[in-house]
Design an enzyme around this catalytic site. Structure first.
Site, short mmCIF file in Angstrom:
data_model
loop_
_atom_site.label_atom_id
_atom_site.label_comp_id
_atom_site.label_asym_id
_atom_site.label_seq_id
_atom_site.Cartn_x
_atom_site.Cartn_y
_atom_site.Cartn_z
N HIS A 5 72.72 40.77 -85.21
CA HIS A 5 71.98 41.70 -84.35
C HIS A 5 72.49 43.13 -84.37
O HIS A 5 71.89 44.02 -83.77
CB HIS A 5 71.99 41.19 -82.90
N GLY A 21 69.76 48.91 -69.82
CA GLY A 21 68.86 47.88 -70.36
C GLY A 21 68.00 48.43 -71.50
O GLY A 21 67.80 47.78 -72.52
N ARG A 25 67.05 54.66 -73.12
CA ARG A 25 68.01 55.22 -72.16
C ARG A 25 69.34 55.48 -72.86
O ARG A 25 70.01 56.49 -72.60
CB ARG A 25 68.26 54.22 -71.02
N ARG A 44 66.46 45.71 -84.54
CA ARG A 44 65.54 45.39 -83.43
C ARG A 44 65.33 46.56 -82.48
O ARG A 44 65.00 46.36 -81.30
CB ARG A 44 66.05 44.19 -82.61
N ARG A 88 77.73 47.98 -67.36
CA ARG A 88 76.27 47.98 -67.32
C ARG A 88 75.82 49.06 -66.35
O ARG A 88 76.37 49.20 -65.25
CB ARG A 88 75.78 46.60 -66.88
N GLY A 90 72.29 50.02 -64.69
CA GLY A 90 70.92 49.53 -64.64
C GLY A 90 70.22 49.88 -63.35
O GLY A 90 70.66 50.72 -62.58
N SER A 91 69.10 49.20 -63.15
CA SER A 91 68.36 49.38 -61.90
C SER A 91 68.25 48.02 -61.22
O SER A 91 68.47 46.97 -61.83
CB SER A 91 66.98 49.97 -62.17
N GLU A 181 68.85 42.01 -60.01
CA GLU A 181 68.70 42.54 -61.37
C GLU A 181 68.72 41.32 -62.29
O GLU A 181 68.58 40.21 -61.80
CB GLU A 181 69.77 43.60 -61.68
N MET A 182 68.88 41.51 -63.60
CA MET A 182 68.67 40.36 -64.48
C MET A 182 69.73 40.16 -65.57
O MET A 182 69.52 39.38 -66.49
CB MET A 182 67.27 40.47 -65.14
N SER A 205 65.76 50.88 -57.65
CA SER A 205 64.51 51.46 -58.16
C SER A 205 63.30 50.97 -57.39
O SER A 205 62.22 51.54 -57.50
CB SER A 205 64.35 51.12 -59.64
N ASP A 206 63.45 49.88 -56.65
CA ASP A 206 62.34 49.38 -55.84
C ASP A 206 62.90 48.49 -54.74
O ASP A 206 64.08 48.15 -54.76
CB ASP A 206 61.32 48.62 -56.70
N ARG A 219 63.90 58.68 -59.77
CA ARG A 219 64.69 57.73 -60.57
C ARG A 219 65.69 58.47 -61.43
O ARG A 219 66.83 58.06 -61.60
CB ARG A 219 63.78 56.97 -61.53
#
Ligand code: HPA
Length: 236
Positions: A5, A21, A25, A44, A88, A90-91, A181-182, A205-206, A219
């Site tokens: 990868h 993510g 960005r 990718r 990391r 992120g949002s 988050e994820m 972010s939300d 944001r």
């Protein structure tokens, strides 16, 4: 090709990697914050760059969305590229009414019902922790910059679109997870297994409580504060 990868040469990454993510960005960060930038991955379209910040080498690479994706990239960075620290950036979506849009949140623990840990090494513990040293540096950095930073438990969730949108209340109350988050759980798991260091900074972010969502301009402002905290922690 060094891994399936990542095409970068074995010495192409700095010891510290910032991971948003979104690969675009990563490009934005490289172009706006770093000096002496070189692009080191395009496989990718998971763009990665290495440069310097205030003279200190730093890399930035997209993680993609979700634990399978960050699980792959963080593993390869830690094992093949001898990366020591991954932060990391992120949002997240707020579960707690005490979190406001654009707040910056540092994960001091993550909860997840994911099978990632069980499948990776048989560890069924639903919690993972960040590196205390990295978190301490990030807290000190926010303090030095007089930027507000909240800390708390974060839910790393495998599902973005849940059938029961009120399900978050249960996770908020059972595990004190302030936001969702994820990716963080898989990142922290890999760091723990490999004896490396990981942390996770998020901007809200939300909100699942109020159903508000951040405007693109706001944001960006919140994102800038999070970046300043992360970069200051690397250079100081
Ligand atoms: N769910 C999961 N991940 C997220 C969210 C959300 O609502 N907002 C930002 N990242």
């Amino acid at each position: 090709m060094m891994t399936p990868h990542i095409e970068a040469a074995s010495d192409a990454f700095a010891k510290t990697v910032l991971m948003p993510g979104d690969p675009l960005r990563a490009k934005f960060i490289a172009e706006h914050y770093l000096d002496n930038v070189k692009q080191v991955n395009q496989v990718r379209n998971m763009l990665a760059y290495t440069g310097t910040y205030q003279g200190v080498p730093v890399s930035v690479m997209g993680s993609g969305m979700g634990m399978p994706s960050i699980g792959i990239y963080s593993w390869e960075l830690f094992t093949v590229y001898e990366v020591e620290h991954i932060i990391r950036i992120g949002s997240c979506g707020a579960y707690s009414p005490e979190l406001n849009l654009y707040d910056v949140l540092l994960a001091d623990r993550v909860f997840s019902e994911t099978t990632f840990g069980t499948v990776q090494n048989g560890d069924p513990n639903p919690f993972r922790s960040p590196s205390p040293e990295l978190n301490q540096r990030l807290i000190q950095s926010a303090h030095a910059l007089s930027l507000p930073l909240k800390t708390g438990t974060v839910h790393s969730c495998d599902v973005f679109y849940r059938e029961n949108s009120q399900d978050f209340q249960r996770i908020l109350h059972t595990h004190q997870a302030l936001a969702v988050e994820m990716e963080a759980f898989a990142l922290f798991h890999n760091a723990q297994v490999l004896g490396k260091h990981a942390a996770c900074l998020l901007t809200v972010s939300d909100s699942l409580v109020t159903a508000e969502a951040a405007s693109p301009e706001a944001r960006q402002t919140a994102f800038t504060r999070m970046m300043d905290i992360a970069l200051h922690s690397i250079a100081n």
